[in-house]
Design an enzyme around this catalytic site. Structure first.
Site, PDB file in Angstrom:
ATOM      1  N   GLU A 185       0.974  -1.227  -0.079  1.00  0.00           N
ATOM      2  CA  GLU A 185      -0.049  -0.026  -0.148  1.00  0.00           C
ATOM      3  C   GLU A 185       0.642   1.011   0.045  1.00  0.00           C
ATOM      4  O   GLU A 185       1.959   1.237   0.727  1.00  0.00           O
ATOM      5  CB  GLU A 185      -0.771   0.094   1.328  1.00  0.00           C
ATOM      6  CG  GLU A 185      -1.476   1.305   1.674  1.00  0.00           C
ATOM      7  CD  GLU A 185      -2.582   1.810   0.609  1.00  0.00           C
ATOM      8  OE1 GLU A 185      -2.485   3.033   0.205  1.00  0.00           O
ATOM      9  OE2 GLU A 185      -3.290   1.100  -0.010  1.00  0.00           O
ATOM     10  N   CYS A 208     -14.004   0.071  -8.299  1.00  0.00           N
ATOM     11  CA  CYS A 208     -15.094   1.109  -8.387  1.00  0.00           C
ATOM     12  C   CYS A 208     -15.276   1.735  -9.318  1.00  0.00           C
ATOM     13  O   CYS A 208     -16.084   2.886  -9.425  1.00  0.00           O
ATOM     14  CB  CYS A 208     -14.677   1.958  -7.106  1.00  0.00           C
ATOM     15  SG  CYS A 208     -13.262   3.050  -7.074  1.00  0.00           S
TER      16      CYS A 208
END
Length: 416
Positions: free
Chosen positions: A292, A366
């Site tokens: 990340e 998304c």
């Protein structure tokens, strides 16, 4: 002709939820097949009057619906919205010449949105907190919002008190709010600079309204309780304003799809891992390497893992996967990979996976358009798209999320 009243029939919905009639003319809050009348302003039919309603038209459950910009399609039946959202995914895939093996859609119930970004401003009658009106800076109060968790609505007086202290006369503050397991977490941004007097007043608000944590312009002002959330078998305290799946139901649906997609893999790379939405549940059965770009989120993930008994090893790596994606040699030690990138997708990382990635991939997205682009890259190099689950966490909005499974045969080691 602009300025004249015209009558049109809506053909379809655009990606933002507006009806589209020939021209094109955009018709807000209207559905395909409806005959409407109004005055054209630019390319939009202003204040449309519905002459022939669609059989899919329903009464919007929220009193603020026509003014608030938080929802765009409360006027449509659940069946219509489900078909529309799966259709958005299908159209994105068809535009790339790809199949769309959609097997299900899961929609979060009303009143379950646990995080939101609200706007606050000072007005003569008093502070006002809510969502922006459609395509406007106007803030609309949301006392009976049908989307937000009731705990957030109950805290509106606290947000108004923070706005009264922090907003300038002409400016707005942003309030990133989270209904955590320990209470309300609020991060106030674009607010007045802190000084001793203001500090004291803000602490009093946190105490009076029993707020778990208050952050002011990026600085934690008060943490009366850690605003913890449960992620699978672990408890995690997110950094202020951190990204989190919008609803617990949506998170569970995505998690179940990802767990199924990676199968019985024993070593998994979780790319764009965030707070550990997938890494922590997967650690119940496999070793996970979580990558990340935001080190504060990885630290929260790591603390959650260390305090959760019975999990396999989770390692973390702070790394910008847009600029430095994992290379094939680094990917070689994994049996599966999970990708959950932001709206821009993960093109650079996907190209490395396509070159020599593990046999199973789970991808969460998304943005159906960038997902289709990345899926095409994978398909061109041997990955088969097995299925897509559509997840609707943002009920009554134009937002669509999905989880998908990819697989390809295990490649034989290259001879040297």
């Amino acid at each position: 002709m602009e300025g004249d009243a015209i009558r049109v029939t809506v053909d379809r919905l655009g990606h933002k939820g507006d009806g589209i009639a020939p021209g094109p003319v955009f018709v807000p809050m209207c559905l395909p097949g409806e005959v409407v009348e109004g005055v054209v302003v630019g390319d939009q039919l202003s204040a449309p009057r519905i002459l022939t309603p669609s059989p899919d038209r329903v009464r919007a459950p929220c009193a603020q619906y026509r003014r608030c910009g938080g929802c765009v399609i409360q006027h449509a039946s659940d069946r219509f919205v489900a078909d529309w959202k799966t259709g958005i995914v299908r159209a994105a895939m068809e535009a790339r010449g790809l199949p769309a093996p959609i097997r299900r859609l899961q929609t979060s119930p009303p009143s379950t949105r646990r995080r939101a970004t609200l706007s606050g401003l000072r007005t003569k009658p008093g502070p006002l907190v809510g969502f922006h009106s459609r395509a406007s800076d106007t803030v609309v109060a949301i006392p009976d919002c049908r989307v937000l968790d009731p705990a957030i609505l109950a805290a509106l007086p606290a947000f108004e008190a923070l706005t009264a202290l922090g907003a300038s006369r002409k400016g707005q503050v942003r309030l990133k709010v989270l209904a955590s397991d320990a209470g309300i977490d609020v991060a106030v941004e674009e607010a007045k600079p802190i000084d001793p007097a203001l500090w004291s007043e803000l602490l009093a608000v946190a105490e009076a309204y029993d707020l778990a944590r208050v952050t002011w312009n990026g600085e934690v002002l008060a943490e009366r309780r850690p605003p913890a959330i449960r992620i699978g078998p672990a408890t995690v305290v997110p950094p202020p304003g951190a990204f989190l799946q919008a609803t617990a139901d949506g998170e569970a649906a995505l998690r179940d799809s990802v767990v199924e997609a990676v199968g019985d893999a024993r070593r998994i790379a979780d790319l764009f891992a965030g707070l550990g939405t997938f890494a922590l549940p997967l650690a119940a059965r496999a070793e996970v390497h979580a990558v990340e770009g935001d080190g504060t989120m990885l630290s929260a993930l790591d603390r959650g893992w260390r305090h959760a008994p019975g999990l396999h090893r989770v390692t973390t790596e702070t790394r910008d996967l847009f600029r430095r994606p994992l290379e094939p040699a680094e990917l070689a030690r994994f049996d599966a990979a999970v990708l959950d990138p932001p709206r821009a997708g993960a093109e650079a990382q996907v190209r490395r996976l396509a070159a020599d990635g593990p046999p199973r991939l789970a991808m969460v997205s998304c943005n159906p358009v960038t997902f289709a682009r990345d899926a095409q890259i994978l398909a061109n190099d041997g990955y088969a798209l097995e299925w897509i689950d559509v997840i609707d966490q943002f009920r009554w909005s134009a937002h669509v999320e999905l989880a998908a499974a990819f697989a390809r045969p295990v490649r034989s080691p290259k001879r040297t």
